[in-house]
Motif scaffolding. Structure first.
Motif, short mmCIF file in Angstrom:
data_model
loop_
_atom_site.label_atom_id
_atom_site.label_comp_id
_atom_site.label_asym_id
_atom_site.label_seq_id
_atom_site.Cartn_x
_atom_site.Cartn_y
_atom_site.Cartn_z
N GLN A 61 0.83 -1.21 0.00
CA GLN A 61 0.00 0.00 0.00
C GLN A 61 0.87 1.26 0.00
O GLN A 61 0.62 2.19 -0.75
CB GLN A 61 -0.94 0.01 1.22
N GLU A 62 1.91 1.25 0.83
CA GLU A 62 2.82 2.39 0.88
C GLU A 62 3.55 2.58 -0.45
O GLU A 62 3.73 3.70 -0.91
CB GLU A 62 3.84 2.22 2.01
N ASN A 65 1.13 4.14 -2.91
CA ASN A 65 0.94 5.57 -2.64
C ASN A 65 2.13 6.38 -3.15
O ASN A 65 1.94 7.45 -3.73
CB ASN A 65 0.75 5.82 -1.15
N LYS A 66 3.32 5.90 -2.92
CA LYS A 66 4.53 6.65 -3.30
C LYS A 66 4.72 6.73 -4.81
O LYS A 66 5.24 7.72 -5.31
CB LYS A 66 5.78 6.03 -2.67
N SER A 68 2.19 6.28 -7.03
CA SER A 68 0.89 6.63 -7.63
C SER A 68 0.34 5.53 -8.54
O SER A 68 -0.05 5.78 -9.68
CB SER A 68 0.99 7.95 -8.40
N ASP A 70 -2.41 2.01 -8.53
CA ASP A 70 -3.48 1.39 -7.77
C ASP A 70 -3.05 0.00 -7.26
O ASP A 70 -2.02 -0.53 -7.65
CB ASP A 70 -4.76 1.30 -8.59
N GLU A 149 -5.53 17.70 -1.15
CA GLU A 149 -5.94 16.66 -0.18
C GLU A 149 -7.34 16.92 0.32
O GLU A 149 -7.82 17.98 0.43
CB GLU A 149 -4.96 16.58 1.00
#
Length: 149
Positions: A61-62, A65-66, A68, A70, A149
């Protein structure tokens, strides 16, 4: 004839395009270098290896996120790296469903080989910019990102 002043949204749009164009050019040049080293490696795979070299042991997941990406794309990329013996999944002691991703010695070797080439390209992109110019731009982009955000 006066030049029409651009409003803040138009300037922000141009900045977004410029960032996207720079990333695209860097990506193309890095992929060319990667192809010379190993034609079977993609920019995305090397991007994850580079991320793990700086944050070894983070979870999928990290990573997603880093970079970009899915969840399904990251799963595919991590599976690919595991099959190539470049990373390994290790279950958390408290939660066996959650896995940390670690570089293998083979993955570390690829990063150590390719990372200096990528840094040379970023140094070329920086050209004669001063450190404070890059720091100020980085702060600006982080502020703009935080505003979303």
């Amino acid at each position: 004839m006066a030049v029409q002043q651009k409003n803040i949204s138009e300037l922000a749009l141009e900045l977004g395009w410029a960032i996207s164009e720079m990333k695209s050019r860097l990506r193309q040049k890095i992929q060319t270098t990667i192809n010379e080293y190993d034609p079977d490696l993609s920019f995305e795979l090397v991007e994850i290896l580079g991320l793990l070299s700086r944050n070894n042991g983070i979870n999928q997941q990290e990573i997603g996120n880093k970079v970009s990406k899915d969840k399904s794309s990251i799963t595919y990329l991590i599976n690919n790296l595991v099959q190539r013996n470049l990373v390994e999944r290790v279950a958390y002691k408290n939660d066996r469903r959650n896995k940390q991703i670690f570089l293998t010695p083979k993955g570390k070797h690829i990063v150590e080989t390719i990372y200096p080439w990528a840094l040379e390209l970023y140094e070329k992109a920086a050209g004669n910019l001063r450190e404070n110019e890059i720091n100020n731009t980085l702060l600006l982009i982080k502020k703009m990102t935080a505003n979303l955000e």
